[in-house]
Design an enzyme around this catalytic site. Structure first.
Site, short mmCIF file in Angstrom:
data_model
loop_
_atom_site.label_atom_id
_atom_site.label_comp_id
_atom_site.label_asym_id
_atom_site.label_seq_id
_atom_site.Cartn_x
_atom_site.Cartn_y
_atom_site.Cartn_z
N ALA A 1 1.13 -0.90 -0.33
CA ALA A 1 0.15 -0.21 0.07
C ALA A 1 0.99 1.43 0.45
O ALA A 1 2.29 1.17 0.01
CB ALA A 1 -0.98 0.20 1.41
N HIS B 1 0.95 3.51 2.21
CA HIS B 1 1.62 3.86 3.35
C HIS B 1 2.70 2.68 3.78
O HIS B 1 2.98 2.75 4.99
CB HIS B 1 0.10 3.66 4.46
CG HIS B 1 -0.20 2.47 4.40
ND1 HIS B 1 -2.10 2.52 4.74
CD2 HIS B 1 0.06 1.06 4.53
CE1 HIS B 1 -2.35 0.72 4.75
NE2 HIS B 1 -1.27 0.42 4.69
N SER B 2 3.54 1.70 2.63
CA SER B 2 3.81 0.39 3.72
C SER B 2 4.97 0.90 3.80
O SER B 2 6.75 1.23 3.27
CB SER B 2 4.43 -0.60 1.96
OG SER B 2 5.15 -1.50 1.87
N ASN B 3 4.93 -0.05 5.55
CA ASN B 3 6.36 0.86 5.86
C ASN B 3 7.75 -0.57 5.45
O ASN B 3 8.62 -0.27 5.47
CB ASN B 3 6.38 0.11 7.78
CG ASN B 3 4.87 0.62 8.30
OD1 ASN B 3 5.28 1.87 7.98
ND2 ASN B 3 4.74 0.19 8.53
N ALA C 1 7.71 -1.17 1.82
CA ALA C 1 7.83 -0.23 0.78
C ALA C 1 8.99 0.94 1.12
O ALA C 1 10.52 0.31 0.98
CB ALA C 1 7.46 0.15 -0.22
#
Ligand code: PLP
Length: 344
Positions: free
Chosen positions: A79, A81-83, A85
Site C-alpha cells: 500500500a 503507506h507500506s512500511n 516498501a
C-alpha cells in the site's frame, strides 16, 4: 534446540547488517500497574533503517541473498503507506542498488510515500483493490529491466518469504539472550501480523528454543484463513531451508494462536477507537503505536488481558513492529478524530 545451534544455522545465510544493535526491551510500568500483568515492549520500532520497524530484520537476510545473486535492483509492493516498501527502499539505497516500488492507493506526498520520494525511489502507483493484485505489475517491470540488462529481484509484499522469516528467528535468539541478561522469563510473546513473516519467525523460534512460551499473532484486518495458511506455509518452507522438523507447529495450533477480531473495519482502516488507544498509550508510556498494525494489535492484547484470558501476574512481551510513518500518512483523518478531545 539450543540457542547456539540456531545461531549456527542462521550464520550459514548471507546477511547484511542494518540493525543498530539489539533493540531494547522496556517495561510499560504504568499500563502494567493498571492491568496487574507485567507488560514489556520489544522496541523493534527502533531497528534503525529509515523510520525503523520489523522489515529491517527480514531485509538483513533478503538483501544478503540479493547480493549473493548479484542483483542490482530490488522490486517490491504494498500500500502507499507500506512500511515494508520504505525500509526496502532505504536498504537498497544503502547498498547502492536501484529500487522500484509498486504501490496501491492515493498519491499524496506525506508519510511513508513522502519518505520514499526523499530516498529517490522509483515509484509506480496503481489503482487495485489489494496488494496481491500488484504481483503482475512487479513481474512486468522485472521483465522490462531484465531486457535492459539489469538483474532485478522481486521481494514479496511484507518481505514475507522463508529468507525473510530468518530475520525473526534472529529476533527470538536476541530476545532469549536479553532475557538471560535481564533475568526475566516471559509467559507470552505477542506480535501484530499481516503478511505472516514476523509471526512465522516468532512462532517457530520459540517453538524451537523455548516451547513453554505462549506466542500469539494478532491480526489487523486480513482474513484469518489466508493468514493461517500463509503462516503455515512459511513455517514449513523455512523449516525445510533450516533442516528442522517441518511439522513443528500444527495448523490447528497456528489457528488457535492467531487472534482476529481487532481489525476495526479491515486492513488499513483508520478507526477512532484505535486512535484513542494510541493516545492513551502515548500518554501513559511515552511512545507511539501506529494506526494500521501495532495500534490494533496492542489494543487486542490489552483487551485479551482485561477479559482475563491472560492470567494476572503473567509476564507479556509485545513486539512493537514500528509503522510510525502511518501516523503522518493519515494525519488529516487522525486530527479530525482528535479534534473534540477535552483539554488535558
Ligand atoms: C508496522 C508493522 N507491523 C506489523 C506488520 C506485520 O508484519 P508481517 O507482514 O510480517 O505480518 C507490518 C507489515 O507490513 C508492519 O509494517
Amino acid at each position: 534446540m539450543e540457542v547456539a545451534e540456531l545461531k549456527f544455522k542462521l550464520q550459514k545465510f548471507p546477511r547484511v547488517k542494518f540493525l543498530c544493535g539489539a533493540t531494547p526491551i522496556v517495561y510499560a510500568e504504568n499500563i502494567s500497574k493498571e492491568l496487574g500483568v507485567e507488560v514489556y515492549i520489544k522496541r523493534d520500532d527502533l531497528t534503525g533503517l529509515a523510520l525503523g520497524g520489523n522489515k529491517t530484520r527480514k531485509l538483513e537476510f533478503i538483501m544478503g541473498e540479493a547480493i549473493k545473486q548479484k542483483c542490482d535492483t530490488v522490486i517490491t509492493a504494498g500500500a502507499v503507506h507500506s512500511n515494508h516498501a520504505l525500509q526496502t527502499a532505504a536498504a537498497a539505497k544503502k547498498l547502492n542498488m536501484d529500487v522500484v516500488l509498486v504501490l496501491r492507493g492515493r498519491e499524496e506526498d506525506k508519510g511513508n510515500l513522502l519518505m520514499n520520494k526523499l530516498l529517490n525511489a522509483d515509484i509506480h502507483i496503481y489503482d487495485v483493490p489489494n496488494s496481491s493484485a500488484l504481483r503482475g505489475y512487479m513481474e512486468e517491470i522485472a521483465g522490462e529491466l531484465s531486457k535492459k540488462g539489469k538483474k532485478p529481484m522481486i521481494i514479496p509484499v511484507g518481505g514475507s518469504n522463508p529468507i525473510g522469516v530468518l530475520g525473526y528467528l534472529g529476533a527470538v535468539v536476541e530476545i532469549i539472550e536479553q532475557c538471560e541478561n535481564l533475568k526475566i522469563d516471559f509467559d507470552y510473546v505477542v506480535c501484530s501480523t499481516s503478511s505472516g513473516g514476523t509471526q512465522a519467525g516468532i512462532f517457530m523460534g520459540f517453538k524451537l528454543l523455548k516451547p513453554e512460551v505462549a506466542t500469539l499473532g494478532i491480526g489487523v484486518g486480513d482474513p484469518k484463513e489466508e493468514l493461517v495458511e500463509d503462516v503455515e506455509n512459511l513455517i514449513i518452507n523455512t523449516s525445510k531451508m533450516l533442516d528442522v522438523k517441518e511439522n513443528l507447529i500444527s495448523k490447528k495450533e497456528i489457528e488457535e494462536r492467531t487472534i482476529d477480531g481487532y481489525g476495526f473495519g479491515g486492513y488499513g482502516t483508520i478507526a477512532k477507537e484505535v486512535i484513542d488507544f494510541i493516545r492513551y498509550v502515548a500518554g501513559k508510556e511515552g511512545f507511539y503505536l501506529d494506526p494500521v498494525y501495532t495500534g490494533k494489535a496492542f489494543y487486542g492484547l490489552i483487551d485479551i488481558i482485561k477479559k482475563k484470558n491472560i492470567p494476572k501476574g503473567s509476564r507479556v512481551l509485545f513486539i512493537h513492529t514500528g509503522g510510525l510513518g502511518g501516523l503522518f500518512q493519515y494525519e488529516e483523518i487522525i486530527s479530525k478524530m482528535i479534534l473534540n478531545y477535552p483539554e488535558s
